[in-house]
Design a protein around this motif. Structure first.
Motif, PDB file in Angstrom:
ATOM      1  N   ASN A  86      -6.541  -0.990   6.998  1.00 36.51           N
ATOM      2  CA  ASN A  86      -7.080   0.227   6.410  1.00 36.51           C
ATOM      3  C   ASN A  86      -6.170   0.813   5.341  1.00 36.51           C
ATOM      4  OD1 ASN A  86      -9.281   2.075   6.416  1.00 36.51           O
ATOM      5  ND2 ASN A  86      -7.994   3.581   7.466  1.00 36.51           N
ATOM      6  N   GLY A  87      -4.854   0.705   5.514  1.00 39.11           N
ATOM      7  CA  GLY A  87      -3.932   1.271   4.541  1.00 39.11           C
ATOM      8  C   GLY A  87      -4.115   0.687   3.159  1.00 39.11           C
ATOM      9  N   CYS A  88      -4.178  -0.640   3.070  1.00 39.19           N
ATOM     10  CA  CYS A  88      -4.373  -1.297   1.778  1.00 39.19           C
ATOM     11  C   CYS A  88      -5.758  -1.002   1.216  1.00 39.19           C
ATOM     12  CB  CYS A  88      -4.187  -2.805   1.924  1.00 39.19           C
ATOM     13  SG  CYS A  88      -2.481  -3.313   2.224  1.00 39.19           S
ATOM     14  N   ARG A  89      -6.762  -1.042   2.051  1.00 35.49           N
ATOM     15  CA  ARG A  89      -8.128  -0.836   1.587  1.00 35.49           C
ATOM     16  C   ARG A  89      -8.316   0.592   1.067  1.00 35.49           C
ATOM     17  NH1 ARG A  89     -12.321  -3.765   3.417  1.00 35.49           N
ATOM     18  NH2 ARG A  89     -13.408  -1.945   4.265  1.00 35.49           N
ATOM     19  N   VAL A  90      -7.712   1.571   1.742  1.00 28.85           N
ATOM     20  CA  VAL A  90      -7.827   2.958   1.305  1.00 28.85           C
ATOM     21  C   VAL A  90      -7.084   3.175  -0.007  1.00 28.85           C
ATOM     22  CG1 VAL A  90      -7.117   5.312   1.872  1.00 28.85           C
ATOM     23  CG2 VAL A  90      -8.231   3.901   3.606  1.00 28.85           C
ATOM     24  N   THR A  91      -5.876   2.637  -0.107  1.00 31.66           N
ATOM     25  CA  THR A  91      -5.091   2.813  -1.325  1.00 31.66           C
ATOM     26  C   THR A  91      -5.825   2.261  -2.536  1.00 31.66           C
ATOM     27  OG1 THR A  91      -3.040   2.668  -0.049  1.00 31.66           O
ATOM     28  CG2 THR A  91      -2.879   2.360  -2.418  1.00 31.66           C
ATOM     29  N   ASP A  92      -6.360   1.054  -2.405  1.00 35.02           N
ATOM     30  CA  ASP A  92      -7.086   0.461  -3.536  1.00 35.02           C
ATOM     31  C   ASP A  92      -8.326   1.272  -3.898  1.00 35.02           C
ATOM     32  OD1 ASP A  92      -5.209  -1.526  -3.614  1.00 35.02           O
ATOM     33  OD2 ASP A  92      -6.422  -3.031  -2.586  1.00 35.02           O
ATOM     34  N   GLN A  93      -9.004   1.799  -2.876  1.00 39.16           N
ATOM     35  CA  GLN A  93     -10.213   2.580  -3.143  1.00 39.16           C
ATOM     36  C   GLN A  93      -9.885   3.896  -3.842  1.00 39.16           C
ATOM     37  OE1 GLN A  93     -12.997   1.323  -2.949  1.00 39.16           O
ATOM     38  NE2 GLN A  93     -14.612   2.815  -2.561  1.00 39.16           N
ATOM     39  N   ILE A  94      -8.767   4.510  -3.491  1.00 38.28           N
ATOM     40  CA  ILE A  94      -8.368   5.749  -4.161  1.00 38.28           C
ATOM     41  C   ILE A  94      -8.188   5.512  -5.655  1.00 38.28           C
ATOM     42  CG2 ILE A  94      -6.480   7.415  -4.409  1.00 38.28           C
ATOM     43  CD1 ILE A  94      -6.080   7.277  -1.403  1.00 38.28           C
ATOM     44  N   PHE A 144       0.860  -1.178   0.000  1.00 44.89           N
ATOM     45  CA  PHE A 144       0.000   0.000   0.000  1.00 44.89           C
ATOM     46  C   PHE A 144       0.894   1.225   0.000  1.00 44.89           C
ATOM     47  CE2 PHE A 144       0.786  -1.129   4.367  1.00 44.89           C
ATOM     48  CZ  PHE A 144       0.861   0.057   5.070  1.00 44.89           C
ATOM     49  N   GLY A 145       0.316   2.379   0.192  1.00 45.75           N
ATOM     50  CA  GLY A 145       1.107   3.601   0.223  1.00 45.75           C
ATOM     51  C   GLY A 145       1.642   3.994  -1.142  1.00 45.75           C
ATOM     52  N   SER A 146       2.774   4.686  -1.150  1.00 43.98           N
ATOM     53  CA  SER A 146       3.323   5.235  -2.393  1.00 43.98           C
ATOM     54  C   SER A 146       3.681   4.155  -3.401  1.00 43.98           C
ATOM     55  CB  SER A 146       4.552   6.088  -2.081  1.00 43.98           C
ATOM     56  OG  SER A 146       5.589   5.294  -1.515  1.00 43.98           O
ATOM     57  N   TYR A 147       4.126   2.991  -2.923  1.00 40.70           N
ATOM     58  CA  TYR A 147       4.491   1.923  -3.859  1.00 40.70           C
ATOM     59  C   TYR A 147       3.249   1.402  -4.576  1.00 40.70           C
ATOM     60  CZ  TYR A 147       6.600  -2.330  -5.708  1.00 40.70           C
ATOM     61  OH  TYR A 147       7.037  -3.320  -6.553  1.00 40.70           O
ATOM     62  N   ARG A 148       2.179   1.175  -3.847  1.00 37.22           N
ATOM     63  CA  ARG A 148       0.951   0.684  -4.463  1.00 37.22           C
ATOM     64  C   ARG A 148       0.322   1.746  -5.367  1.00 37.22           C
ATOM     65  NH1 ARG A 148      -2.317  -1.028  -7.162  1.00 37.22           N
ATOM     66  NH2 ARG A 148      -4.257  -2.152  -6.672  1.00 37.22           N
ATOM     67  N   LEU A 149       0.436   3.013  -4.989  1.00 40.73           N
ATOM     68  CA  LEU A 149      -0.109   4.093  -5.808  1.00 40.73           C
ATOM     69  C   LEU A 149       0.733   4.363  -7.051  1.00 40.73           C
ATOM     70  CD1 LEU A 149      -1.160   6.654  -3.040  1.00 40.73           C
ATOM     71  CD2 LEU A 149      -2.693   5.294  -4.482  1.00 40.73           C
ATOM     72  N   GLY A 150       1.961   3.868  -7.054  1.00 41.99           N
ATOM     73  CA  GLY A 150       2.834   4.067  -8.205  1.00 41.99           C
ATOM     74  C   GLY A 150       3.518   5.414  -8.236  1.00 41.99           C
ATOM     75  N   VAL A 151       3.785   5.998  -7.055  1.00 40.79           N
ATOM     76  CA  VAL A 151       4.422   7.315  -7.001  1.00 40.79           C
ATOM     77  C   VAL A 151       5.691   7.290  -6.160  1.00 40.79           C
ATOM     78  CG1 VAL A 151       2.260   8.552  -7.374  1.00 40.79           C
ATOM     79  CG2 VAL A 151       2.970   8.014  -5.041  1.00 40.79           C
ATOM     80  N   HIS A 152       6.228   6.115  -5.890  1.00 44.39           N
ATOM     81  CA  HIS A 152       7.442   6.023  -5.087  1.00 44.39           C
ATOM     82  C   HIS A 152       8.641   6.447  -5.922  1.00 44.39           C
ATOM     83  CE1 HIS A 152       7.165   2.304  -7.366  1.00 44.39           C
ATOM     84  NE2 HIS A 152       8.470   2.141  -7.196  1.00 44.39           N
ATOM     85  N   GLY A 153       9.677   6.869  -5.235  1.00 45.36           N
ATOM     86  CA  GLY A 153      10.899   7.281  -5.903  1.00 45.36           C
ATOM     87  C   GLY A 153      12.072   6.427  -5.492  1.00 45.36           C
ATOM     88  N   PRO A 154      13.267   6.745  -5.984  1.00 42.60           N
ATOM     89  CA  PRO A 154      14.457   5.965  -5.623  1.00 42.60           C
ATOM     90  C   PRO A 154      14.697   5.974  -4.117  1.00 42.60           C
ATOM     91  CG  PRO A 154      14.914   7.447  -7.459  1.00 42.60           C
ATOM     92  CD  PRO A 154      13.567   7.833  -6.927  1.00 42.60           C
TER      93      PRO A 154
END
Length: 727
Positions: free
Chosen positions: A198-206, A95-105
């Motif tokens: 909640n972190g995973c569920r929120v990320t997927d819902q976004i 979840f988080g930035s990695y799941r959203l596809g916005v993580h950086g190096p």
């Protein structure tokens, strides 16, 4: 970048709580500026290499194998038969930035381990799994935090940072195709598991609720970089974290579903510069669900009314993800939204470039008075544990200072840490200090914050794993006495110059409805940032840290004149002066005030008129009636319809749009009427639910201060160490 054609398909049905503000496609200028913005992000190093992406996937695969082995080991220890051991399973989600596809190096990966009901958190996850990881040579810096609000295990696996949560659901067998978005996954689990899921569920819902995922990702990358450079990216410090910024950006994507990232960034600042906090930001209606779990509802939950900047998660149970925000940090963020809006307007006019928007905030030049928090420990491991605990408590100091000074002394915590290379196992944190804007410049108050800081230190020393060598020291330091290690390259910058005309310039600028020249606006912004602290002039001796029980000499601080974000707006020129830094920001004023006069809709393009209309609403107090309760839920709700009504006064939205299965509940009666008013109260919800007691001794002491004196006196005092050596 996302293609306009594909996003247009998403607007056939409404996404979010309301109709979009604009469904127009991008112009040639938008396409050009988006290319410039994407090039800026690439040059800023926000994208990881292909090799690093493959390494992350390998680490996640290895971690998944480890937790599967862990569960099988537990089932053997429990004495289960062979078939149960064979089917024993656990699964890793991201979840988080990695799941959203916005993580950086170099970014960490937020992960969740879902295990069966017999694999417990304390005994098995923080016990057996911790032991397994500690024995692996691939694992470094293993750091369990079992007593956190959301228990987590932090470590590096082959150099990749991992934050691992755990949820033991009420299933004996975890299938490989487990869908944690289903509400049934929350049945018969404890609160820590609900928060972990909640972190995973929120990320997927976004990702389900944004109309164009690629435009959302690019815009979110921009806002994350901007927030970090401007020093407002830190949930634990009282600003906003990754999930908060994602929700804010997602709402803008819903309001402008066909816009490219350049326009979305610009509209982000325009909308949130006008947002009427504490009206919440929400991506979808709040559902009560069938499990009886507590969710965010200020009509029923008294604590929810104290939240200053509600940003509501879209997955059941819907919660406020930004309850850490305090009065001081909200003030800082509103100033930054205002600055961003001004710069974006000039970027659209081709007067500035994207580099101007992302200029780092000069924190150690912005104020003249700071609190310095030093911590120390005996070993690297002890310092890492101690540091994590102190950072989780640091926000309490801001809240306690606001409470004990009746909100007059405001704090700006720096989200980062600093280290003196000459002192091993040592870290320092800093908070900028200033008087609340809008206070009477001639009103004198003397604040002795010794008891406040002592109270904060008692909270910190309550650490469950405290050791005698772990210590903390808090003291006041002037800007000219800041330690050299806080400055880049160890070079102290020249003190900012402030002409005698600066206040006059700021005052005269407020009389102009529009800035005709970019150079004038840039000069004004520089003055704004410099004036946050340059008028807090000390006339006493040095404020260096001392470690004994003696107090500092009394600090005489000249009143600072700053933009008043709490003062009512004048009746004249509301629309014209929105871009001026001295203009009041709507929504922070908790007193009832009349709406400003509405400008003619013909003078503005329809979407701009809708956004402008936000500032012409009544105050941020939230009325709750049987007929009109919509303002509880969306700072723009009801305003969107005005595009087709010539900016008419908005009508309330039906309650069923937010709580389909529930009637409106009247909370209380204000006066003789039926309207109830929700206002933020002094005590705020903590990282863990915790009430701040009223410091009656300090409050009564400050009440005895004479009402009128020419100067404001602050008394900053160093404190004796509680135990161990001073930092």
């Amino acid at each position: 970048m996302g293609s306009p054609g594909s996003s247009a398909l998403a607007t056939a049905t409404r996404v979010g709580l309301s109709e979009p503000i604009s469904t127009g496609g991008p112009s040639e200028s938008d396409v050009s500026k988006t290319r410039e913005l994407e090039k800026f992000l690439v040059d800023a190093g926000l994208y990881e290499s292909h090799e690093e992406a493959i390494k992350r996937e390998e680490v996640l695969g290895r971690l998944d194998q480890i937790v599967k082995t862990w569960v099988k080991n537990i089932s053997r220890v429990r004495g289960y038969n062979g078939s149960v051991i064979q089917e024993a399973n656990a699964k890793i989600f991201t979840f988080g930035s990695y799941r959203l596809g916005v993580h950086g190096p170099g970014a960490d990966i937020d992960t969740l381990c879902v295990g069966p009901k017999y694999a417990t958190r304390n005994e098995d996850f923080f016990g057996e799994l911790y032991r397994m990881l500690s024995e692996m040579h691939e694992v470094q810096e293993l750091h369990p935090v079992p007593d956190a609000h959301v228990p987590v295990m932090r470590f590096k696996f082959n150099g990749v940072s991992i934050d691992l949560l755990y949820a033991n659901v009420s299933l004996w067998i975890i299938p490989e195709d487990l869908d944690i978005s289903q509400e049934s996954i929350l049945q018969n689990v404890d609160d820590q598991t609900v928060r972990s899921l909640n972190g995973c569920r929120v990320t997927d819902q976004i990702l389900r609720l944004v109309p164009n995922i690629q435009s959302f990702r690019t815009t979110l990358r921009c806002m994350r970089l901007w927030a970090k450079r401007r020093g407002v990216y830190s949930n634990v410090t009282g600003f906003l974290g990754g999930i908060n910024w994602a929700l804010l950006v997602a709402r803008i994507c819903q309001l402008y579903p066909n816009a490219l990232p350049s326009m979305l960034v610009s509209r982000f600042f325009r909308v949130y510069n006008l947002w009427r906090w504490p009206n919440p930001v929400m991506l979808c209606p709040i559902q009560e669900g069938s499990l009886g779990l507590s969710f965010w509802d200020p009509r029923r939950n008294y604590k929810d009314r104290s939240h200053l900047m509600p940003i509501i998660t879209p997955a059941y149970p819907c919660m406020n993800s930004s309850y850490n925000v305090s009065t001081s940090t909200l003030r800082v963020m509103m100033e930054e939204f205002h600055r961003g809006n001004e710069i974006c307007e000039e970027i659209e006019a081709n007067k500035l470039s994207w580099e101007n928007l992302f200029e780092p905030f000069a924190f150690f030049e912005a104020y003249k008075n700071y609190l310095q928090i030093d911590i120390a420990a005996e070993t690297d491991d002890d310092l890492m544990n101690w540091k994590g605990w102190v950072e989780s408590r640091k926000r309490l100091l801001t809240l306690k200072i606001e409470r004990d000074t009746n909100g007059v002394l405001q704090c700006h915590p720096h989200p980062g840490e600093f280290s003196d290379k000459s002192k091993p196992f040592h870290h320092s944190y800093f908070m900028g200090l200033r008087r609340k804007q809008g206070a009477n410049p001639q009103e004198a108050q003397q604040f002795d914050i010794r008891m406040t800081v002592e109270d904060f230190k008692r909270d910190v020393y309550a650490y469950s794993f405290w050791k005698p060598a772990m210590c903390i020291h808090v003291c006041h330091v002037k800007r000219k006495d800041l330690p050299i290690f806080v400055f880049p390259g160890g070079i102290r910058p020249s003190p900012p110059t402030r002409s005698s005309e600066s206040r006059t310039i700021l005052k005269s600028l407020a009389s102009y409805p529009v800035q005709p020249d970019a150079a004038v606006s840039r000069k004004r912004r520089r003055l704004d940032e410099a004036n946050r602290g340059t008028s807090l002039t000390e006339t006493s001796s040095t404020g260096a840290c001392i470690s004994d029980a003696t107090s500092f000499d009394q600090r005489i601080l000249e009143t600072q004149i700053e933009p008043d974000y709490s003062a009512p707006k004048s009746e004249e020129g509301v629309a014209e002066n929105l871009s001026l830094h001295a203009q009041g920001i709507p929504g922070l004023d908790q007193s009832e005030r009349a709406a400003g006069p509405s400008a003619s809709a013909g003078a503005f393009p329809a979407p701009l008129a809708i956004e402008k209309h936000v500032t012409e609403q009544p105050s941020a107090q939230i009325p709750l009636t049987h007929q009109d309760s919509s303002e509880v839920f969306d700072g723009l709700e009801g305003l969107l319809k005005s595009e087709t009504q010539n900016i008419a006064e908005p009508e309330g939205v039906k309650q069923s749009e937010f709580f389909p299965d529930e009637q409106v509940v009247e909370v209380a009666s204000a006066g003789n009427g039926a309207t109830s008013i929700i206002q933020p109260k002094a005590d705020l919800e903590e990282l863990e639910p915790l009430e701040l007691p009223v410091a009656t001794a300090i409050a009564s002491a400050s009440a005895k201060v004479p009402a009128q004196k020419p100067l404001i006196r602050f008394s900053f005092t160093s404190l004796p160490k509680a135990t161990g050596n001073s930092a």
